[in-house]
Design a protein around this motif. Structure first.
Motif, PDB file in Angstrom:
ATOM      1  N   ILE A   5       0.832  -1.204   0.000  1.00 43.60           N
ATOM      2  CA  ILE A   5       0.000   0.000   0.000  1.00 43.60           C
ATOM      3  C   ILE A   5       0.869   1.258   0.000  1.00 43.60           C
ATOM      4  O   ILE A   5       0.572   2.229  -0.709  1.00 43.60           O
ATOM      5  N   ASN A   6       1.947   1.251   0.794  1.00 46.32           N
ATOM      6  CA  ASN A   6       2.836   2.414   0.833  1.00 46.32           C
ATOM      7  C   ASN A   6       3.471   2.683  -0.529  1.00 46.32           C
ATOM      8  O   ASN A   6       3.590   3.834  -0.958  1.00 46.32           O
ATOM      9  N   ILE A   7       3.884   1.609  -1.200  1.00 48.75           N
ATOM     10  CA  ILE A   7       4.474   1.774  -2.537  1.00 48.75           C
ATOM     11  C   ILE A   7       3.439   2.321  -3.502  1.00 48.75           C
ATOM     12  O   ILE A   7       3.717   3.216  -4.306  1.00 48.75           O
ATOM     13  N   TYR A   8       2.208   1.794  -3.402  1.00 46.37           N
ATOM     14  CA  TYR A   8       1.139   2.277  -4.282  1.00 46.37           C
ATOM     15  C   TYR A   8       0.846   3.763  -4.037  1.00 46.37           C
ATOM     16  O   TYR A   8       0.684   4.543  -4.981  1.00 46.37           O
ATOM     17  N   LYS A   9       0.797   4.157  -2.761  1.00 41.36           N
ATOM     18  CA  LYS A   9       0.503   5.553  -2.443  1.00 41.36           C
ATOM     19  C   LYS A   9       1.576   6.495  -2.988  1.00 41.36           C
ATOM     20  O   LYS A   9       1.270   7.583  -3.482  1.00 41.36           O
ATOM     21  N   LYS A  10       2.838   6.065  -2.899  1.00 38.63           N
ATOM     22  CA  LYS A  10       3.925   6.904  -3.398  1.00 38.63           C
ATOM     23  C   LYS A  10       3.865   7.043  -4.923  1.00 38.63           C
ATOM     24  O   LYS A  10       4.264   8.064  -5.482  1.00 38.63           O
ATOM     25  N   GLN A  11       3.390   5.999  -5.591  1.00 39.83           N
ATOM     26  CA  GLN A  11       3.350   5.991  -7.060  1.00 39.83           C
ATOM     27  C   GLN A  11       1.920   6.064  -7.594  1.00 39.83           C
ATOM     28  O   GLN A  11       1.668   5.690  -8.740  1.00 39.83           O
ATOM     29  N   LYS A  12       0.988   6.555  -6.770  1.00 35.12           N
ATOM     30  CA  LYS A  12      -0.438   6.517  -7.108  1.00 35.12           C
ATOM     31  C   LYS A  12      -0.733   7.219  -8.445  1.00 35.12           C
ATOM     32  O   LYS A  12      -1.485   6.689  -9.272  1.00 35.12           O
ATOM     33  N   ILE A  13      -0.141   8.377  -8.671  1.00 34.93           N
ATOM     34  CA  ILE A  13      -0.416   9.119  -9.904  1.00 34.93           C
ATOM     35  C   ILE A  13       0.001   8.299 -11.125  1.00 34.93           C
ATOM     36  O   ILE A  13      -0.751   8.164 -12.098  1.00 34.93           O
ATOM     37  N   ASN A  14       1.207   7.725 -11.062  1.00 35.80           N
ATOM     38  CA  ASN A  14       1.703   6.930 -12.192  1.00 35.80           C
ATOM     39  C   ASN A  14       0.893   5.654 -12.389  1.00 35.80           C
ATOM     40  O   ASN A  14       0.572   5.272 -13.527  1.00 35.80           O
ATOM     41  N   VAL A  15       0.564   4.988 -11.271  1.00 36.49           N
ATOM     42  CA  VAL A  15      -0.185   3.738 -11.369  1.00 36.49           C
ATOM     43  C   VAL A  15      -1.593   3.999 -11.908  1.00 36.49           C
ATOM     44  O   VAL A  15      -2.085   3.286 -12.800  1.00 36.49           O
ATOM     45  N   ASP A  16      -2.259   5.014 -11.386  1.00 30.23           N
ATOM     46  CA  ASP A  16      -3.612   5.332 -11.844  1.00 30.23           C
ATOM     47  C   ASP A  16      -3.609   5.738 -13.321  1.00 30.23           C
ATOM     48  O   ASP A  16      -4.521   5.372 -14.078  1.00 30.23           O
ATOM     49  N   SER A  17      -2.592   6.481 -13.719  1.00 33.78           N
ATOM     50  CA  SER A  17      -2.482   6.869 -15.127  1.00 33.78           C
ATOM     51  C   SER A  17      -2.309   5.646 -16.019  1.00 33.78           C
ATOM     52  O   SER A  17      -2.910   5.540 -17.088  1.00 33.78           O
ATOM     53  N   PHE A  18      -1.503   4.688 -15.555  1.00 30.05           N
ATOM     54  CA  PHE A  18      -1.311   3.448 -16.315  1.00 30.05           C
ATOM     55  C   PHE A  18      -2.624   2.681 -16.434  1.00 30.05           C
ATOM     56  O   PHE A  18      -2.970   2.168 -17.512  1.00 30.05           O
ATOM     57  N   LEU A  19      -3.395   2.608 -15.341  1.00 28.25           N
ATOM     58  CA  LEU A  19      -4.653   1.872 -15.368  1.00 28.25           C
ATOM     59  C   LEU A  19      -5.666   2.527 -16.306  1.00 28.25           C
ATOM     60  O   LEU A  19      -6.402   1.829 -17.013  1.00 28.25           O
ATOM     61  N   LYS A  20      -5.686   3.839 -16.331  1.00 21.67           N
ATOM     62  CA  LYS A  20      -6.610   4.533 -17.238  1.00 21.67           C
ATOM     63  C   LYS A  20      -6.234   4.275 -18.695  1.00 21.67           C
ATOM     64  O   LYS A  20      -7.109   4.073 -19.548  1.00 21.67           O
ATOM     65  N   ARG A  21      -4.942   4.291 -18.980  1.00 25.01           N
ATOM     66  CA  ARG A  21      -4.506   3.978 -20.345  1.00 25.01           C
ATOM     67  C   ARG A  21      -4.835   2.540 -20.701  1.00 25.01           C
ATOM     68  O   ARG A  21      -5.202   2.231 -21.843  1.00 25.01           O
ATOM     69  N   LEU A  22      -4.692   1.646 -19.696  1.00 23.98           N
ATOM     70  CA  LEU A  22      -5.021   0.237 -19.928  1.00 23.98           C
ATOM     71  C   LEU A  22      -6.492   0.069 -20.278  1.00 23.98           C
ATOM     72  O   LEU A  22      -6.833  -0.610 -21.263  1.00 23.98           O
ATOM     73  N   ILE A  23      -7.366   0.675 -19.473  1.00 25.98           N
ATOM     74  CA  ILE A  23      -8.805   0.566 -19.726  1.00 25.98           C
ATOM     75  C   ILE A  23      -9.149   1.129 -21.101  1.00 25.98           C
ATOM     76  O   ILE A  23      -9.965   0.563 -21.850  1.00 25.98           O
ATOM     77  N   ASP A  24      -8.509   2.230 -21.454  1.00 31.28           N
ATOM     78  CA  ASP A  24      -8.783   2.864 -22.746  1.00 31.28           C
ATOM     79  C   ASP A  24      -8.332   1.988 -23.915  1.00 31.28           C
ATOM     80  O   ASP A  24      -8.910   2.061 -25.006  1.00 31.28           O
ATOM     81  N   SER A  25      -7.325   1.159 -23.689  1.00 39.66           N
ATOM     82  CA  SER A  25      -6.777   0.331 -24.772  1.00 39.66           C
ATOM     83  C   SER A  25      -7.507  -0.998 -24.935  1.00 39.66           C
ATOM     84  O   SER A  25      -7.341  -1.679 -25.951  1.00 39.66           O
ATOM     85  N   LEU A  26      -8.304  -1.387 -23.938  1.00 40.06           N
ATOM     86  CA  LEU A  26      -8.985  -2.686 -24.006  1.00 40.06           C
ATOM     87  C   LEU A  26     -10.119  -2.652 -25.030  1.00 40.06           C
ATOM     88  O   LEU A  26     -10.732  -1.612 -25.253  1.00 40.06           O
ATOM     89  N   PRO A  27     -10.412  -3.788 -25.646  1.00 35.38           N
ATOM     90  CA  PRO A  27     -11.585  -3.871 -26.532  1.00 35.38           C
ATOM     91  C   PRO A  27     -12.850  -3.607 -25.731  1.00 35.38           C
ATOM     92  O   PRO A  27     -12.991  -4.094 -24.607  1.00 35.38           O
ATOM     93  N   LYS A  28     -13.754  -2.790 -26.246  1.00 34.76           N
ATOM     94  CA  LYS A  28     -14.889  -2.324 -25.461  1.00 34.76           C
ATOM     95  C   LYS A  28     -15.944  -3.394 -25.192  1.00 34.76           C
ATOM     96  O   LYS A  28     -16.776  -3.235 -24.302  1.00 34.76           O
ATOM     97  N   GLU A  29     -15.931  -4.468 -25.942  1.00 31.95           N
ATOM     98  CA  GLU A  29     -16.810  -5.589 -25.622  1.00 31.95           C
ATOM     99  C   GLU A  29     -16.149  -6.398 -24.507  1.00 31.95           C
ATOM    100  O   GLU A  29     -15.646  -7.508 -24.718  1.00 31.95           O
ATOM    101  N   TYR A  30     -16.164  -5.814 -23.326  1.00 31.19           N
ATOM    102  CA  TYR A  30     -15.386  -6.368 -22.218  1.00 31.19           C
ATOM    103  C   TYR A  30     -15.703  -7.831 -21.926  1.00 31.19           C
ATOM    104  O   TYR A  30     -14.812  -8.671 -21.829  1.00 31.19           O
ATOM    105  N   MET A  31     -16.972  -8.146 -21.762  1.00 33.40           N
ATOM    106  CA  MET A  31     -17.324  -9.487 -21.326  1.00 33.40           C
ATOM    107  C   MET A  31     -17.115 -10.514 -22.434  1.00 33.40           C
ATOM    108  O   MET A  31     -16.731 -11.651 -22.166  1.00 33.40           O
ATOM    109  N   THR A  32     -17.340 -10.104 -23.679  1.00 33.30           N
ATOM    110  CA  THR A  32     -17.097 -11.020 -24.795  1.00 33.30           C
ATOM    111  C   THR A  32     -15.606 -11.334 -24.914  1.00 33.30           C
ATOM    112  O   THR A  32     -15.214 -12.478 -25.197  1.00 33.30           O
ATOM    113  N   GLU A  33     -14.782 -10.324 -24.681  1.00 28.08           N
ATOM    114  CA  GLU A  33     -13.336 -10.485 -24.804  1.00 28.08           C
ATOM    115  C   GLU A  33     -12.661 -10.825 -23.471  1.00 28.08           C
ATOM    116  O   GLU A  33     -11.443 -10.832 -23.388  1.00 28.08           O
ATOM    117  N   ALA A  34     -13.468 -11.095 -22.454  1.00 24.67           N
ATOM    118  CA  ALA A  34     -12.916 -11.333 -21.113  1.00 24.67           C
ATOM    119  C   ALA A  34     -11.830 -12.413 -21.075  1.00 24.67           C
ATOM    120  O   ALA A  34     -10.774 -12.210 -20.460  1.00 24.67           O
TER     121      ALA A  34
END
Length: 288
Positions: A5-34
């Motif tokens: 948790i401490n590591i995540y908090k220190k890098q929260k901005i970078n990690v959250d930015s990575f997750l947003k880019r990840l979600i944006d890059s996924l195929p939008k038919e989430y459950m079909t492509e699960a």
């Protein structure tokens, strides 16, 4: 968990930015492509969909299959404090996942009137981003070896303590025919060494098996070594005292040998003090 948790908090901005880019890059038919999403991104533990009334409308998709048993269940309590950003994405605080027991975070993406939930294994995510060094297979092997080694040391320590108690018991039952000083010191040394080895086993078990760190502590191994050396020096000091007494009582011409042993023990004690002083000076102090 705390370190993750401490590591995540220190890098929260970078990690959250990575997750947003990840979600944006996924195929939008989430459950079909699960299945392909879960296979490609190992840190995504599971995913499912919830409608606008907070009812689960899809099975929970895992890497090894799916679980339709919760379809129709009410998920309102999960959305009470949910605040989506301008992209319709919400990232939760870290928590212990109820199914996997791992440190996790949840990512929610609201799209096409549906909330899609992605539960992320935080440890694997941080490892993917090179923020920690972690390998599950290597970690299991290492923990197994440390468990076996620390358990073996604990058994040796118990044997030494039991031997010391046994010697003391024999001494108490045969005072007239025994060398009291020799046997009593032998009992003390055996018990002291047993306690020293047990303390070492406990330190290894706690640090390497139960509470494994995800970063390399600069002084952890020195603390373990230091505590062990203290116990060894105590045992050696007792042995030195025993030798001095025996020579003083039996043959004073060998006193020079006892003197050399005493000097050696003293040098070890001074060296241990310098060892601790060096560690304290080299350890960075936390800034306010």
């Amino acid at each position: 968990m705390k370190e993750v948790i401490n590591i995540y908090k220190k890098q929260k901005i970078n990690v959250d930015s990575f997750l947003k880019r990840l979600i944006d890059s996924l195929p939008k038919e989430y459950m079909t492509e699960a299945p392909s999403i879960l296979k490609q991104y190992g840190y995504i533990q599971l995913m499912y969909g919830v409608d606008c009334e907070y009812k689960q409308i899809t099975p929970i998709m895992f890497k090894k299959g799916e679980d339709p048993s919760n379809i129709g269940s009410d998920k309102t309590h999960y959305f009470v404090k949910l605040h989506l950003d301008e992209d319709g994405i919400y990232i939760s605080n870290p928590y212990i996942h109820y199914k996997t027991g791992k440190a996790s975070i949840s990512v929610v993406h609201f799209i096409n009137s549906t909330y899609y939930i992605f539960d992320i294994n935080l440890i694997l995510l941080l490892e993917e981003l090179k923020l920690i060094e972690y390998n599950s297979f290597h970690d299991k092997i290492k923990r197994a070896i440390y468990f076996f080694g620390s358990t073996s040391l604990a058994l040796v320590s118990i044997a030494l303590i039991a031997y010391g108690v046994f010697v003391f018991f024999l001494l108490m039952t045969s005072l007239e025919t025994s060398d009291f000083l020799h046997d009593i010191f032998r009992s003390i040394i055996s018990i002291t060494l047993g306690l020293a080895i047990y303390d070492l086993a406990k330190q290894i078990f706690e640090h390497e098996v139960m509470y494994q760190s995800f970063h390399r502590s600069e002084d952890k191994q020195y603390k373990v070594l230091g505590k062990f050396l203290i116990s060894i020096i105590i045992a050696l000091s007792i042995e030195t005292l025993m030798v001095v007494f025996k020579i003083a009582l039996e043959d004073t011409s060998k006193m020079i040998s006892a003197f050399y042993l005493l000097i050696g023990t003293t040098i070890m004690l001074i060296g241990l003090g310098y060892f601790y002083k060096t560690i304290q000076e080299s350890t960075p102090k936390d800034e306010c």
